[in-house]
Design a protein around this motif. Structure first.
Motif, mmCIF file in Angstrom:
data_model
loop_
_atom_site.group_PDB
_atom_site.id
_atom_site.type_symbol
_atom_site.label_atom_id
_atom_site.label_comp_id
_atom_site.label_asym_id
_atom_site.label_seq_id
_atom_site.Cartn_x
_atom_site.Cartn_y
_atom_site.Cartn_z
ATOM 1 N N UNK A 1 0.863 -1.179 0.000
ATOM 2 C CA UNK A 1 0.000 0.000 0.000
ATOM 3 C C UNK A 1 0.901 1.231 0.000
ATOM 4 N N UNK A 2 0.971 1.898 -1.147
ATOM 5 C CA UNK A 2 1.871 3.036 -1.323
ATOM 6 C C UNK A 2 1.099 4.337 -1.146
ATOM 7 N N UNK A 3 1.629 5.212 -0.277
ATOM 8 C CA UNK A 3 1.097 6.573 -0.122
ATOM 9 C C UNK A 3 2.010 7.470 -0.945
ATOM 10 N N UNK B 1 5.591 3.103 2.075
ATOM 11 C CA UNK B 1 4.857 1.871 1.800
ATOM 12 C C UNK B 1 4.533 1.162 3.110
ATOM 13 N N UNK B 2 3.318 0.647 3.203
ATOM 14 C CA UNK B 2 2.951 -0.291 4.256
ATOM 15 C C UNK B 2 2.613 -1.597 3.562
ATOM 16 N N UNK B 3 3.218 -2.688 4.021
ATOM 17 C CA UNK B 3 2.972 -4.000 3.445
ATOM 18 C C UNK B 3 1.953 -4.749 4.293
ATOM 19 N N UNK B 4 1.055 -5.463 3.614
ATOM 20 C CA UNK B 4 0.065 -6.291 4.293
ATOM 21 C C UNK B 4 0.036 -7.651 3.622
ATOM 22 N N UNK B 5 -0.051 -8.696 4.423
ATOM 23 C CA UNK B 5 -0.301 -10.008 3.857
ATOM 24 C C UNK B 5 -1.661 -9.965 3.171
ATOM 25 N N UNK C 1 8.443 2.131 8.733
ATOM 26 C CA UNK C 1 7.189 1.387 8.529
ATOM 27 C C UNK C 1 7.357 0.266 7.503
ATOM 28 N N UNK C 2 8.211 0.468 6.525
ATOM 29 C CA UNK C 2 8.411 -0.571 5.508
ATOM 30 C C UNK C 2 9.022 -1.826 6.128
ATOM 31 N N UNK D 1 6.831 -5.209 6.424
ATOM 32 C CA UNK D 1 7.298 -6.325 5.578
ATOM 33 C C UNK D 1 7.522 -7.556 6.452
ATOM 34 N N UNK D 2 8.182 -7.370 7.596
ATOM 35 C CA UNK D 2 8.425 -8.492 8.514
ATOM 36 C C UNK D 2 7.105 -9.105 8.971
ATOM 37 N N UNK D 3 6.123 -8.286 9.260
ATOM 38 C CA UNK D 3 4.814 -8.783 9.707
ATOM 39 C C UNK D 3 4.092 -9.508 8.567
ATOM 40 N N UNK D 4 4.110 -8.932 7.372
ATOM 41 C CA UNK D 4 3.408 -9.542 6.229
ATOM 42 C C UNK D 4 3.982 -10.914 5.892
#
Length: 131
Positions: A86-88, A94-98, A118-119, A123-126
């Motif tokens: 998700x790019x603002x 960028x925020x990454x989501x699974x 935040x990237x 990313x680690x969470x996704x």
């Protein structure tokens, strides 16, 4: 004002740059259905969604259409990709989501979520969601 195509391309470059900075091997996808192919101890298909501005009615919120298709909109699923970026665009963040974290055809996030680091965090969470 940028065309939708230019907005999407800019978002892909920002997402790819963020991943490369994290040490993730990243390339543009030659297959339909995802935008980037990544390797970070496992393979990931990444779909990039780009918001060119905050919502008019909610100026502190960004919104992305987290669906596919030009006529019949279908929510992104693990059939298409593993991670959604998700790019603002105005923030160049960028925020990454699974894909499994995407629960609707639209996704909203506060602009305040797009902070330094935040990237890496998202990313680690996704990545944790991939079976």
């Amino acid at each position: 004002k940028l065309s939708e195509t230019s907005v999407g391309l800019a978002g892909e470059f920002i997402a790819a740059a963020a991943l490369v900075e994290l040490g993730v091997q990243t390339m543009w996808s030659p297959v339909d259905g995802c935008d980037l192919l990544c390797y970070d101890h496992s393979f990931y298909r990444v779909e990039v969604k780009t918001a060119s501005d905050t919502e008019a009615a909610r100026p502190k919120m960004f919104r992305w259409g987290t669906c596919r298709g030009s006529k019949k909109k279908v929510m992104v699923t693990t059939d298409h990709c593993d991670v959604v970026a998700l790019v603002a665009l105005p923030l160049r963040r960028v925020v990454f989501r699974s894909t499994q974290q995407i629960t609707g055809k639209n996704t909203r996030l506060a602009a305040s979520r797009f902070v330094d680091g935040c990237e890496q965090l998202t990313w680690a969470e996704a990545k944790k969601w991939k079976p």
